[in-house]
Design a protein around this motif. Structure first.
Motif, PDB file in Angstrom:
ATOM      1  N   ALA A 152       0.923  -1.265   0.077  1.00 23.76           N
ATOM      2  CA  ALA A 152       0.098   0.100   0.116  1.00 23.76           C
ATOM      3  C   ALA A 152       0.995   1.280   0.003  1.00 23.76           C
ATOM      4  N   ILE A 153       1.935   1.046   0.764  1.00 25.63           N
ATOM      5  CA  ILE A 153       2.858   2.363   0.875  1.00 25.63           C
ATOM      6  C   ILE A 153       3.278   2.761  -0.417  1.00 25.63           C
ATOM      7  N   ARG A 154       3.886   1.389  -0.966  1.00 25.51           N
ATOM      8  CA  ARG A 154       4.589   1.580  -2.394  1.00 25.51           C
ATOM      9  C   ARG A 154       3.859   1.940  -3.416  1.00 25.51           C
ATOM     10  N   VAL A 155       2.451   1.406  -3.518  1.00 26.36           N
ATOM     11  CA  VAL A 155       1.464   2.171  -4.539  1.00 26.36           C
ATOM     12  C   VAL A 155       1.474   3.782  -4.408  1.00 26.36           C
ATOM     13  N   GLN A 156       1.406   4.196  -3.028  1.00 29.18           N
ATOM     14  CA  GLN A 156       1.067   5.446  -2.857  1.00 29.18           C
ATOM     15  C   GLN A 156       2.353   6.216  -3.367  1.00 29.18           C
ATOM     16  N   ARG A 157       3.464   5.961  -2.757  1.00 35.39           N
ATOM     17  CA  ARG A 157       4.496   6.680  -3.296  1.00 35.39           C
ATOM     18  C   ARG A 157       4.645   6.831  -4.991  1.00 35.39           C
ATOM     19  N   ARG A 158       4.498   5.466  -5.466  1.00 42.15           N
ATOM     20  CA  ARG A 158       4.661   5.444  -7.049  1.00 42.15           C
ATOM     21  C   ARG A 158       3.528   6.436  -7.774  1.00 42.15           C
ATOM     22  N   TYR A 159       2.396   6.413  -7.255  1.00 45.29           N
ATOM     23  CA  TYR A 159       1.192   7.076  -7.825  1.00 45.29           C
ATOM     24  C   TYR A 159       1.374   8.505  -7.447  1.00 45.29           C
ATOM     25  N   GLN A 160       1.815   8.986  -6.465  1.00 44.38           N
ATOM     26  CA  GLN A 160       2.489  10.431  -6.206  1.00 44.38           C
ATOM     27  C   GLN A 160       3.395  10.833  -7.345  1.00 44.38           C
ATOM     28  N   ILE A 171      -4.902   4.719  -9.036  1.00 42.83           N
ATOM     29  CA  ILE A 171      -4.373   4.105  -7.923  1.00 42.83           C
ATOM     30  C   ILE A 171      -4.425   2.548  -8.366  1.00 42.83           C
ATOM     31  N   THR A 175      -1.371  -0.087  -8.868  1.00 45.29           N
ATOM     32  CA  THR A 175      -1.318  -1.400  -8.128  1.00 45.29           C
ATOM     33  C   THR A 175      -1.243  -2.462  -9.021  1.00 45.29           C
ATOM     34  N   THR A 205       8.815   0.622   5.468  1.00 39.54           N
ATOM     35  CA  THR A 205       7.559   0.876   5.631  1.00 39.54           C
ATOM     36  C   THR A 205       7.211   2.098   6.615  1.00 39.54           C
TER      37      THR A 205
END
Ligand code: DC
Length: 233
Positions: A152-160, A171, A175, A205
Motif C-alpha cells: 500500500a505504501i509502495r503504491v502511494q509513493r509511485r502514484y504520487q 491508483i 497497483t 514502511t
C-alpha cells in the motif's frame, strides 16, 4: 577511506533509488540505476518494433544500443541516454513500465547489461540498485541491502510520483502494474529477484528518508572500516 560496493535490491517502488542516490552523494560514490538500463532497452525495442520473442531480432537490436549516463546539475541526477539522446523522462512512462519486466526476462538482454554493470563497478566506490545486483552482478559486494515496504505504501509513493509528472493514472492501474512486475521479477527463470544470503533487510514502511539513510550509513561505515582493517592486517 576504502571504497566499497553497495548493492541494493528489492521490489519495485521501495525507495531503492532514493536511498542509493543519497548514499552515493554522502560517500562521493557513483550511483548507477540498473533499472534505467532495462528501461532504455525496452524503449528502444518499442520504438523500433523489435519483436522480442525473436532471438535474432533481439541480438541485432542489442548491437545497435548504446546506453550512457550524464550528470545533470539542474535536476541533481544522473540522466539516462540511449544512443546519445536523453531518455530519462521517456523511460519512466507507463508505456515502458508495462513492458520492462517482459524485456528483462530475456537472457541476451541480461547478459549484455550485467557485463556493462560489472564494468562500471570495476574500481568499486559505487552504489547500484536493481533486482540482481547482490546475487549476480556483484556477488562480492561488501554491503548488500534488500529493501522492502508494504504494497500500500509502495503504491502511494509511485502514484504520487507519477501524478507529480503529470501522468493521468489511477491508483488501480499503479497497483496492477506493481503486482504484475513483482510477479514477473520474482518468478522469471533468469536471475529472479532474490534476497542474497548475506544481504541485510531494510523494511522502510515506517521510516522517513532521513531514518533510512542514517541506518544504511551506519552499515556502510561498518563495512568500510572492516575493509580498511583487512588491508592493515
Ligand atoms: O528499478 P525499476 O523499477 O526502474 O526497474 C524496471 C524493471 O527492470 C523491473 O521491473 C525489473 C527490471 N530490472 C531487472 O530485471 N534487473 C535489474 N537489475 C534492474 C531492473
Amino acid at each position: 577511506m576504502k571504497d566499497i560496493i553497495v548493492a541494493i535490491d528489492g521490489y519495485s517502488s521501495c525507495g531503492k533509488s532514493t536511498l542509493a542516490r543519497a548514499l552515493a552523494a554522502k560517500y562521493h560514490y557513483a550511483y548507477v540505476d540498473s533499472g534505467a538500463m532495462y528501461r532504455a532497452v525496452t524503449l528502444y525495442f518499442l520504438n523500433n518494433d523489435v519483436d522480442w520473442a525473436n532471438e535474432n531480432q533481439v541480438l541485432q537490436a542489442l548491437d545497435h544500443i548504446s546506453i550512457s549516463f550524464k550528470f545533470n546539475p539542474e535536476t541533481d541526477t544522473n540522466e539516462t541516454y540511449l544512443n546519445g539522446l536523453n531518455v530519462e523522462y521517456a523511460i519512466r512512462d507507463m508505456r515502458v513500465s508495462a513492458k520492462v519486466s517482459e524485456v528483462s526476462k530475456i537472457k541476451a538482454v541480461r547478459v549484455a547489461l550485467v557485463q556493462f554493470q560489472q564494468d562500471m563497478g570495476e574500481h568499486r566506490g559505487i552504489v547500484m540498485d536493481g533486482r540482481d545486483i547482490g546475487t549476480v552482478v556483484f556477488p562480492d559486494a561488501e554491503l548488500k541491502l534488500f529493501m522492502t515496504a508494504d504494497i500500500a505504501i509502495r503504491v502511494q509513493r509511485r502514484y504520487q510520483e507519477l501524478l507529480a509528472k503529470g501522468e493521468s493514472i489511477t491508483i488501480e492501474q499503479v497497483t496492477e502494474n506493481l503486482r504484475h512486475r513483482d510477479q514477473i521479477d520474482t518468478t522469471r527463470e533468469e536471475s529472479p529477484l532474490r534476497q542474497a544470503k548475506d544481504a541485510l533487510v531494510l523494511d522502510n514502511t515506517n521510516f522517513t528518508q532521513e531514518e533510512q539513510l542514517a541506518l544504511a550509513s551506519k552499515w556502510v561505515e561498518e563495512r568500510i572500516a572492516a575493509k580498511q582493517q583487512e588491508i592493515e592486517w
